[in-house]
Design an enzyme around this catalytic site. Structure first.
Site, short mmCIF file in Angstrom:
data_model
loop_
_atom_site.label_atom_id
_atom_site.label_comp_id
_atom_site.label_asym_id
_atom_site.label_seq_id
_atom_site.Cartn_x
_atom_site.Cartn_y
_atom_site.Cartn_z
N LYS A 13 8.17 6.83 -35.18
CA LYS A 13 9.35 6.67 -36.03
C LYS A 13 10.62 7.03 -35.29
O LYS A 13 11.61 6.30 -35.33
CB LYS A 13 9.19 7.56 -37.28
CG LYS A 13 10.38 7.49 -38.24
CD LYS A 13 10.52 6.11 -38.85
CE LYS A 13 11.64 6.06 -39.88
NZ LYS A 13 11.83 4.69 -40.38
N CYS A 22 5.95 12.48 -31.39
CA CYS A 22 5.43 13.85 -31.36
C CYS A 22 6.09 14.68 -32.46
O CYS A 22 7.20 14.40 -32.89
CB CYS A 22 5.66 14.53 -30.02
SG CYS A 22 4.90 13.74 -28.61
#
Length: 612
Positions: free
Chosen positions: A607, A2
């Site tokens: 990530k 997010c």
């Protein structure tokens, strides 16, 4: 995992920043996006499943503009990948919220709010936040800061929140607990983001919020900030060292390709602290010498790729520094009964410095009585270094590709430097040894470049892998973690199932999988275990397996039918694992190209993992 952006600008439309910032956060992983902007006293929102560009196009079609707004890229946790579940969430047309994290008690809060008459349009935990703030806002007569203060008291879990109100076009309120959030200051404009990369095109002046912080922002800066105790606080504004060029592709096709090829420089930059100043404790902090002299063992906590760097470090710590070392997956460590040793050094490793499980594992270790902590991290001012007594920053620079490359190899360099430093403090390094380690470190960027020059040969292997459904990676000793890393890279970006084993374990199960359809990748440096590795390869060949061997120039391997060989530089000593990482990265990259997968944004992955 997010991404959040927001802005309040005195003289400019916020939409260009919101969309640009969200695009720069795409690397964190997401499945939908949205923005909400206060336009002429009304909150206008647009959300879309898919790429940010789809949402941006829709926003422009609707003519959305204004001086204050928030935006979000969502990676689904609660609720499916649908537009109603995408952020921002709005309560009663009055309050708009974006949120990163997980509200663990959202079900009970949802029932409470439904009992108060609030209707839910999504399956998310974030809508609970919007309604809760709106309820407090209505109760206190329209004080946004105080409404957020009261609402967050009810939430259990981790969050970063940004809030705007329909009737407050000059107020943006943010709150942080366990998820990264920063404030960036421009000229008559203030920005917020999960990551500095989102704001760097607009300003370099940033202040990092801490857990428990709540801040009221206006276009001219931070107007009010309270800490976790509710007391007034200040956060130091610093000038970010991140360059805009590091966030651009340049001549490369993908960020992963770019970051693979940046490794000689990143390694040289990380090694510089040891090459210029020597292997001295002060590289890790002012009190490092006394800490290093007092510790009796080491425990390393990490997740994912960083965990494999930790496994590699265990070999160096025990062989060079002769110090007992233990490595654990952070998400497992924090949920088990642990026998704590106050004289044990707890090391945490994280590229982002915000990995939630690693952060919580460190807090757990400290609660058990561990007195000494060291973080290896790539991002200054992130949470892990602030929580640790000692720190060494890697100098990888911004890493955008989800699959870690240069962050991993620079972690290895930092951990090697730590092992030699500990050995020196313990009186185990002669002048000759130190000179040898220094020279190996000095030569490492060149050896890595030599390995990068093998790319055309490695790319030629890719077509043979592209139609496979599984692969096996083998290594021995200190190169076993590199086999693990190679298998992880292949599965991350090609979606080929891959496993890694110590080569000596073949007969204990994995050999049953070997046939002509199973490619077997072997890490085979010219070290003391080479003959053992060759014997293991014979076992694979006897079962019809096809071998792909990454060897040293002086390993005496010949390519034959069913045995493909690529030779890296001559054996480079203790730092061989770093060099042998490069070929497995390149192999995964080119197999992904051959299969047509999304190299930089593989499916289902993020990530930075900032939630459980």
């Amino acid at each position: 995992m997010c991404g959040i952006v927001g802005a309040i600008r005195a003289h400019h439309n916020v939409v260009d920043f919101l969309t640009d910032g969200l695009k720069r956060l795409e690397y964190r992983g997401y499945d939908s996006s949205g923005i909400a902007v206060n336009t002429d006293g009304k909150i206008k929102r647009v959300r879309r499943v898919g790429r940010v560009q789809l949402m941006e196009d829709a926003a422009r079609e609707k003519g959305i503009s204004g001086g204050i707004g928030i935006g979000h890229t969502r990676w689904a946790t609660h609720g499916g990948v649908t537009e109603p579940n995408a952020h921002p969430h709005i309560s009663g047309g009055m309050i708009a919220v974006v949120h990163n994290g997980i509200i663990e008690n959202f079900e009970s809060e949802r029932k409470r709010l439904e009992g108060l008459g609030y209707r839910f349009e999504s399956q998310t935990d974030t809508e609970v936040i919007a309604h809760s703030i709106n309820h407090e806002y209505a109760q206190n007569g329209g004080k946004l800061f105080e409404a957020v203060q009261e609402a967050v008291k009810r939430f259990h879990g981790a969050y970063a929140i940004a809030v705007i109100a329909q009737d407050k076009p000059d107020e943006l309120v943010v709150a942080r607990m366990g998820c990264p959030l920063l404030v960036a200051l421009g000229d008559d404009e203030t920005f917020i983001a999960s990551d500095v990369s989102a704001v760097i095109a607009f300003t370099r002046r940033v202040a990092y919020l801490e857990d428990g912080d709540i801040a009221l922002l206006a276009s001219d800066g931070i107007k009010r900030l309270t800490d976790k105790s509710g007391l007034p606080a200040e956060r130091k504004v610093k000038v970010s060292e991140l360059s805009l060029a590091s966030l651009e592709l340049g001549p490369y096709s993908h960020f992963m390709q770019k970051e693979i090829h940046e490794q000689p420089r990143a390694i040289a930059d990380t090694a510089e602290v040891f090459l210029d100043g020597g292997f001295i404790p002060e590289n890790f902090g002012k009190n490092a010498k006394s800490v290093f002299e007092s510790i009796r063992s080491v425990k390393i906590l990490a997740c994912g790729t960083s965990y494999y760097a930790a496994l590699t470090a265990k070999y160096w710590l025990e062989s060079i520094a002769k110090i007992p070392s233990d490595v654990e997956i952070a998400s497992e460590y924090r949920y088990r009964s642990v026998i704590a040793d106050p004289d044990q050094l707890v090391i945490t490793i994280s590229q982002s410095g915000e990995t939630l499980d690693t952060m919580e594992a460190l807090k757990y270790a400290k609660s058990l009585g561990h007195r000494h902590s060291l973080s290896i991290c790539n991002v200054m001012e992130s949470a892990l270094p602030r929580e640790s007594s000692l720190v060494l920053y890697t100098r990888a620079g911004a890493e955008i590709g989800v699959a870690s490359t240069k962050a991993f190899t620079t972690q290895l360099v930092a951990l090697f430097g730590l092992a030699v430093t500990l050995a020196k403090v313990r009186g185990l390094v002669s002048e000759e040894d130190e000179a040898r380690y220094t020279e190996e470190l000095r030569q490492l960027p060149g050896s890595v470049q030599h390995a990068l020059n093998l790319e055309p040969q490695i790319a030629a292997w890719a077509q043979q892998f592209a139609k496979k459904t599984s692969a096996l990676f083998l290594g021995r000793g200190i190169h076993y973690p590199i086999a693990l890393e190679g298998a992880l890279k292949l599965k991350e970006i090609t979606y080929i199932h891959a496993e890694a084993y110590p080569a000596g374990e073949l007969k204990h199960g994995p050999l049953a999988l070997v046939d002509e359809n199973m490619p077997v990748v072997v890490i085979a440096p010219n070290d003391s275990l080479l003959d053992k590795v060759k014997a293991n390869m014979q076992e694979v060949g006897a079962r019809g397996g096809e071998l792909f061997v990454f060897a040293d120039l002086d390993s005496n391997f010949n390519a034959t039918e069913g045995v493909h060989v690529i030779r890296a530089p001559r054996h480079v000593g203790e730092l061989s694992p770093v060099v042998h990482t490069i070929p497995v990265q390149l192999l995964s990259y080119h197999v992904a190209l051959a299969r047509g997968t999304d190299v930089d944004k593989p499916r289902n992955l993020a990530k930075s993992v900032t939630v459980e």
